[in-house]
Design a protein around this motif. Structure first.
Motif, PDB file in Angstrom:
ATOM      1  N   LYS A 154       4.033 -14.250 -10.947  1.00  0.00           N
ATOM      2  CA  LYS A 154       2.633 -14.252 -10.551  1.00  0.00           C
ATOM      3  C   LYS A 154       2.473 -15.060  -9.272  1.00  0.00           C
ATOM      4  N   ALA A 155       1.724 -14.494  -8.354  1.00  0.00           N
ATOM      5  CA  ALA A 155       1.501 -15.167  -7.074  1.00  0.00           C
ATOM      6  C   ALA A 155       0.278 -16.071  -7.168  1.00  0.00           C
ATOM      7  N   VAL A 156       0.327 -17.132  -6.415  1.00  0.00           N
ATOM      8  CA  VAL A 156      -0.803 -18.056  -6.335  1.00  0.00           C
ATOM      9  C   VAL A 156      -1.672 -17.612  -5.167  1.00  0.00           C
ATOM     10  N   TRP A 157      -2.981 -17.589  -5.390  1.00  0.00           N
ATOM     11  CA  TRP A 157      -3.893 -17.164  -4.331  1.00  0.00           C
ATOM     12  C   TRP A 157      -3.996 -18.277  -3.295  1.00  0.00           C
ATOM     13  N   GLU A 158      -3.561 -17.974  -2.089  1.00  0.00           N
ATOM     14  CA  GLU A 158      -3.586 -18.941  -1.001  1.00  0.00           C
ATOM     15  C   GLU A 158      -4.947 -18.889  -0.318  1.00  0.00           C
ATOM     16  N   GLU A 159      -5.296 -19.975   0.373  1.00  0.00           N
ATOM     17  CA  GLU A 159      -6.621 -20.050   0.985  1.00  0.00           C
ATOM     18  C   GLU A 159      -6.728 -19.295   2.304  1.00  0.00           C
ATOM     19  N   SER A 160      -5.641 -19.082   3.015  1.00  0.00           N
ATOM     20  CA  SER A 160      -5.734 -18.361   4.291  1.00  0.00           C
ATOM     21  C   SER A 160      -4.925 -17.068   4.209  1.00  0.00           C
ATOM     22  N   SER A 161      -5.310 -16.127   5.038  1.00  0.00           N
ATOM     23  CA  SER A 161      -4.622 -14.831   5.027  1.00  0.00           C
ATOM     24  C   SER A 161      -3.190 -14.969   5.529  1.00  0.00           C
ATOM     25  N   GLU A 162      -2.933 -15.894   6.436  1.00  0.00           N
ATOM     26  CA  GLU A 162      -1.575 -16.093   6.932  1.00  0.00           C
ATOM     27  C   GLU A 162      -0.652 -16.575   5.815  1.00  0.00           C
ATOM     28  N   LYS A 163      -1.160 -17.510   5.009  1.00  0.00           N
ATOM     29  CA  LYS A 163      -0.351 -18.022   3.903  1.00  0.00           C
ATOM     30  C   LYS A 163      -0.133 -16.940   2.844  1.00  0.00           C
ATOM     31  N   ARG A 164      -1.157 -16.123   2.579  1.00  0.00           N
ATOM     32  CA  ARG A 164      -1.004 -15.020   1.623  1.00  0.00           C
ATOM     33  C   ARG A 164       0.032 -14.018   2.126  1.00  0.00           C
ATOM     34  N   GLU A 165      -0.011 -13.729   3.432  1.00  0.00           N
ATOM     35  CA  GLU A 165       0.949 -12.791   4.008  1.00  0.00           C
ATOM     36  C   GLU A 165       2.369 -13.351   3.923  1.00  0.00           C
TER      37      GLU A 165
END
Length: 191
Positions: A154-165
């Motif tokens: 399971k992935a953790v929801w990151e606060e920025s789109s760059e970190k999510r990418e």
């Protein structure tokens, strides 16, 4: 007056007989209109390529057959958009237009601009997932085995789109490396 009618009827019979004799004595070949059941329109290879590039899943023979019927790229495109497919040509179509090998038609579509001299195209090496995702350094460094539970975890929801990418990229890399390890383990088990 009666003689004129007799002359006209005799002339019509002679013309009819002449056409019948000359058409049946021609080497037994039928015209494309007789074979297909309609008069084919003039089409170009560019018309076929245009539709094949827009709809690569539609077979080339289906595209050519419909273009022969309609003579219009727009009508054929609209038919594909409305129905989602084109009718397959009848068997008589293949007597006039024999099937092309599927490998040459797909090669022609993918490299129509790359090879203009007509010679054989050199076959490019197949791209692997390791090269596509630039994981060569990880494979060479032989990273330790990745646990199966971590790979698709399971992935953790990151606060920025760059970190999510970046997180998504790392999970993809882990999945690819884990699949490679499983493949290598299966190959070792076979040998």
């Amino acid at each position: 007056m009666g003689e004129v009618v007799n002359v006209l009827v005799a002339f019509a019979v002679i013309v009819f007989l002449f056409r019948w004799v000359t058409s049946s004595s021609e080497s037994g070949e039928r015209s494309p209109a007789d074979t297909l059941g309609f008069r084919p329109k003039n089409i170009t290879q560019d018309m076929i390529n245009t539709i094949s590039n827009m709809f690569p899943d539609i077979p080339t023979d289906n595209v050519r057959y419909d273009l022969l019927r309609t003579g219009s790229v727009e009508l054929t495109t609209n038919k594909i958009l409305e129905r989602g497919f084109l009718d397959a040509p009848p068997p008589a179509y293949y007597t006039l237009y024999p099937r092309e090998p599927t490998s040459s038609s797909t090669t022609h579509r993918s490299s129509n601009n790359a090879n203009t001299n007509g010679g054989p195209t050199p076959k490019a090496p197949q791209e692997t997932l390791i090269t596509r995702y630039h994981l060569e350094d990880r494979v060479l460094n032989a990273e330790p085995a990745v646990e199966e539970s971590v790979v698709g975890g399971k992935a953790v929801w990151e606060e920025s789109s760059e970190k999510r990418e970046a997180s998504l990229r790392e999970r993809k890399a882990q999945m690819i490396l884990a699949a490679r390890q499983r493949m290598l383990a299966q190959q070792e088990a076979k040998s």
